[in-house]
Scaffold this active site. Structure first.
Site, PDB file in Angstrom:
ATOM      1  N   ALA A  99      32.739  33.443  38.941  1.00 45.43           N
ATOM      2  CA  ALA A  99      31.825  32.835  39.897  1.00 45.43           C
ATOM      3  C   ALA A  99      32.033  33.119  41.301  1.00 45.43           C
ATOM      4  CB  ALA A  99      32.389  31.033  39.740  1.00 45.43           C
ATOM      5  N   GLY A 107      34.170  33.507  35.173  1.00 47.03           N
ATOM      6  CA  GLY A 107      32.597  33.127  34.864  1.00 47.03           C
ATOM      7  C   GLY A 107      31.963  34.335  34.031  1.00 47.03           C
ATOM      8  N   GLU A 140      33.395  34.108  30.695  1.00 46.87           N
ATOM      9  CA  GLU A 140      32.950  32.807  30.137  1.00 46.87           C
ATOM     10  C   GLU A 140      31.293  33.041  29.701  1.00 46.87           C
ATOM     11  OE1 GLU A 140      34.400  30.542  33.633  1.00 46.87           O
ATOM     12  OE2 GLU A 140      35.110  28.999  32.214  1.00 46.87           O
ATOM     13  N   GLU A 142      41.786  32.504  36.842  1.00 43.98           N
ATOM     14  CA  GLU A 142      41.592  31.294  37.983  1.00 43.98           C
ATOM     15  C   GLU A 142      42.805  30.541  38.426  1.00 43.98           C
ATOM     16  OE1 GLU A 142      39.575  31.922  35.115  1.00 43.98           O
ATOM     17  OE2 GLU A 142      37.414  31.514  35.581  1.00 43.98           O
TER      18      GLU A 142
HETATM   19  N1  COA Z   1      33.102  36.087  44.188  1.00 42.19           N
HETATM   20  C1  COA Z   1      32.612  36.531  45.262  1.00 42.19           C
HETATM   21  N2  COA Z   1      32.768  37.739  45.787  1.00 42.19           N
HETATM   22  C2  COA Z   1      33.439  38.623  44.858  1.00 42.19           C
HETATM   23  C3  COA Z   1      33.950  38.393  43.617  1.00 42.19           C
HETATM   24  C4  COA Z   1      33.869  36.916  43.281  1.00 42.19           C
HETATM   25  N3  COA Z   1      34.461  36.483  42.032  1.00 42.19           N
HETATM   26  N4  COA Z   1      34.268  39.314  42.942  1.00 42.19           N
HETATM   27  C5  COA Z   1      34.114  40.399  43.865  1.00 42.19           C
HETATM   28  N5  COA Z   1      33.326  39.986  45.051  1.00 42.19           N
HETATM   29  C6  COA Z   1      33.129  40.522  46.015  1.00 42.19           C
HETATM   30  C7  COA Z   1      34.234  41.062  46.995  1.00 42.19           C
HETATM   31  O1  COA Z   1      34.765  39.990  47.865  1.00 42.19           O
HETATM   32  C8  COA Z   1      33.752  42.320  47.648  1.00 42.19           C
HETATM   33  O2  COA Z   1      32.934  41.790  48.649  1.00 42.19           O
HETATM   34  P1  COA Z   1      32.797  42.605  50.240  1.00 42.19           P
HETATM   35  O3  COA Z   1      32.592  44.107  49.843  1.00 42.19           O
HETATM   36  O4  COA Z   1      32.034  41.949  50.896  1.00 42.19           O
HETATM   37  O5  COA Z   1      34.292  42.525  50.409  1.00 42.19           O
HETATM   38  C9  COA Z   1      32.877  42.908  46.637  1.00 42.19           C
HETATM   39  O6  COA Z   1      32.336  41.965  45.630  1.00 42.19           O
HETATM   40  C10 COA Z   1      33.695  44.192  45.903  1.00 42.19           C
HETATM   41  O7  COA Z   1      34.861  43.573  45.487  1.00 42.19           O
HETATM   42  P2  COA Z   1      36.280  44.184  45.552  1.00 42.19           P
HETATM   43  O8  COA Z   1      37.506  43.102  45.370  1.00 42.19           O
HETATM   44  O9  COA Z   1      36.192  45.050  46.998  1.00 42.19           O
HETATM   45  O10 COA Z   1      36.470  45.328  44.483  1.00 42.19           O
HETATM   46  P3  COA Z   1      37.819  46.018  43.942  1.00 42.19           P
HETATM   47  O11 COA Z   1      37.301  47.063  42.929  1.00 42.19           O
HETATM   48  O12 COA Z   1      38.637  45.996  44.745  1.00 42.19           O
HETATM   49  O13 COA Z   1      38.296  44.692  42.882  1.00 42.19           O
HETATM   50  C11 COA Z   1      38.127  42.832  41.329  1.00 42.19           C
HETATM   51  C12 COA Z   1      37.620  44.364  41.690  1.00 42.19           C
HETATM   52  C13 COA Z   1      37.191  42.376  40.088  1.00 42.19           C
HETATM   53  C14 COA Z   1      39.386  43.128  40.586  1.00 42.19           C
HETATM   54  C15 COA Z   1      37.991  41.970  42.598  1.00 42.19           C
HETATM   55  O14 COA Z   1      36.589  41.892  42.890  1.00 42.19           O
HETATM   56  C16 COA Z   1      38.393  40.513  41.957  1.00 42.19           C
HETATM   57  O15 COA Z   1      39.538  40.319  41.700  1.00 42.19           O
HETATM   58  N6  COA Z   1      37.314  39.632  41.988  1.00 42.19           N
HETATM   59  C17 COA Z   1      37.334  38.281  41.847  1.00 42.19           C
HETATM   60  C18 COA Z   1      37.747  37.935  40.265  1.00 42.19           C
HETATM   61  C19 COA Z   1      37.976  36.604  40.005  1.00 42.19           C
HETATM   62  O16 COA Z   1      39.193  35.910  40.482  1.00 42.19           O
HETATM   63  N7  COA Z   1      37.124  35.681  39.319  1.00 42.19           N
HETATM   64  C20 COA Z   1      37.125  34.651  38.900  1.00 42.19           C
HETATM   65  C21 COA Z   1      36.532  33.696  40.054  1.00 42.19           C
HETATM   66  S1  COA Z   1      36.560  31.897  39.400  1.00 42.19           S
END
Ligand code: COA
Length: 261
Positions: free
Chosen positions: A70, A115, A118, A138
């Site tokens: 999400a 999500g 999910e 989460e």
């Molecule tokens: N919501 C909003 N933005 C997200 C996102 C999310 N769930 N997941 C990734 N993004 C965005 C990042 O903020 C970043 O944006 P920016 O370039 O404007 O800073 C972009 O997508 C790229 O992500 P980044 O974190 O830089 O990539 P990474 O390769 O370093 O890491 C992940 C990849 C997937 C490990 C990391 O993005 C992450 O942990 N995401 C969240 C996962 C999460 O907690 N999901 C559950 C949400 S309820």
């Protein structure tokens, strides 16, 4: 070949009756904001109505992610009431996926977190490409999975493994996902859609009414009150300081400092 117009999705059908639905926000790793949820619901409605579509493949745009969860930026500001509503909203869209009368296969081509896992779990079958990473992170945001993850993960991998994954916020790679039953197949990167088309073609040799009734019958055995409890608990967490801290820490690219309140 026919395609539908969306802002955050691509939906294209081929002459064999197989549609490919791609979540298309690669710069945000295909995170599910409210527009994606809205369009996903619209897309499922179009799929239900379109007699030229017999089966569907859902995947993510780009080479890094299926869906990274999400949209945390949108979650960050939610209060209890809004949080419960948001969770119920996500659940409703994923119920539409799960209850679609046509088979839906997820091709997990990278991160499927929160999500994203999910959504994949709401699909009828999951194919993992070698770089797939499943996870429900989460709790690290001071939250719980709110789009059905607390209910569908135990169905797929059993209660103990699901508890471990949810409580540690840990990740599962493609091979482990196959071994636990979360994914049906592991295929090389880029080969998921072809494998899914192969499975879909086998399904489409059968009677469409029988396919839809089979989906309905299988789903019927899994109806649980747990979904509404999940939404309520998700909402309660949105009023905690830990949730504000966890989601703000992600957005500010720092480690969360939880206080337990
Ligand atoms: N919501 C909003 N933005 C997200 C996102 C999310 N769930 N997941 C990734 N993004 C965005 C990042 O903020 C970043 O944006 P920016 O370039 O404007 O800073 C972009 O997508 C790229 O992500 P980044 O974190 O830089 O990539 P990474 O390769 O370093 O890491 C992940 C990849 C997937 C490990 C990391 O993005 C992450 O942990 N995401 C969240 C996962 C999460 O907690 N999901 C559950 C949400 S309820």
């Amino acid at each position: 070949m026919k395609s539908y117009e969306f802002e955050t999705l691509l939906l294209e059908t081929d002459e064999d009756g197989i549609a490919v639905l791609t979540i298309n926000r690669p710069d945000k790793l295909n995170a599910l904001n409210n527009t994606v949820l809205e369009e996903l619901e619209e897309a499922v409605k179009s799929i239900e109505k379109d007699d030229d579509i017999g089966a569907v493949i859902i995947t993510g745009a780009g080479e890094k992610a299926f869906v990274a969860g999400a949209d945390i930026k949108e979650l960050n500001t939610l209060n209890k009431k809004q949080g419960e509503k948001q969770s119920a909203r996500g659940q409703k869209v994923f119920f539409a996926v799960e209850n679609c009368s046509k088979p839906i296969i997820a091709v997990v081509n990278g991160y499927a977190l929160g999500g994203g896992s999910e959504l994949a779990m709401a699909c009828h079958i999951r194919i993992a490409e070698e770089n797939a990473v499943f996870g429900l992170p989460e709790v690290g945001l001071g939250l719980i999975p709110g789009y059905g993850g607390t209910q569908r993960l135990p169905q797929l991998v059993g209660k103990s493994k699901a508890m471990e994954m949810i409580l540690t916020g840990g990740q599962m790679k493609a091979e482990e996902a196959k071994n636990t039953g979360l994914a049906g197949y592991v295929v090389p990167q880029g080969a998921g859609v072809e494998k899914a088309k192969d499975l879909a073609s086998k399904m489409l040799k059968n009677g469409p009414v029988a396919l839809s009734k089979a989906i309905e019958a299988v789903n019927s055995g899994f109806r649980k009150k747990g979904f509404s409890d999940e939404a309520e608990l998700f909402g309660e967490l949105c009023d905690t300081e830990d949730f504000k801290e966890g989601t703000s820490a992600f957005l500010e690219k720092r480690k969360a400092n939880f206080q337990g309140r």
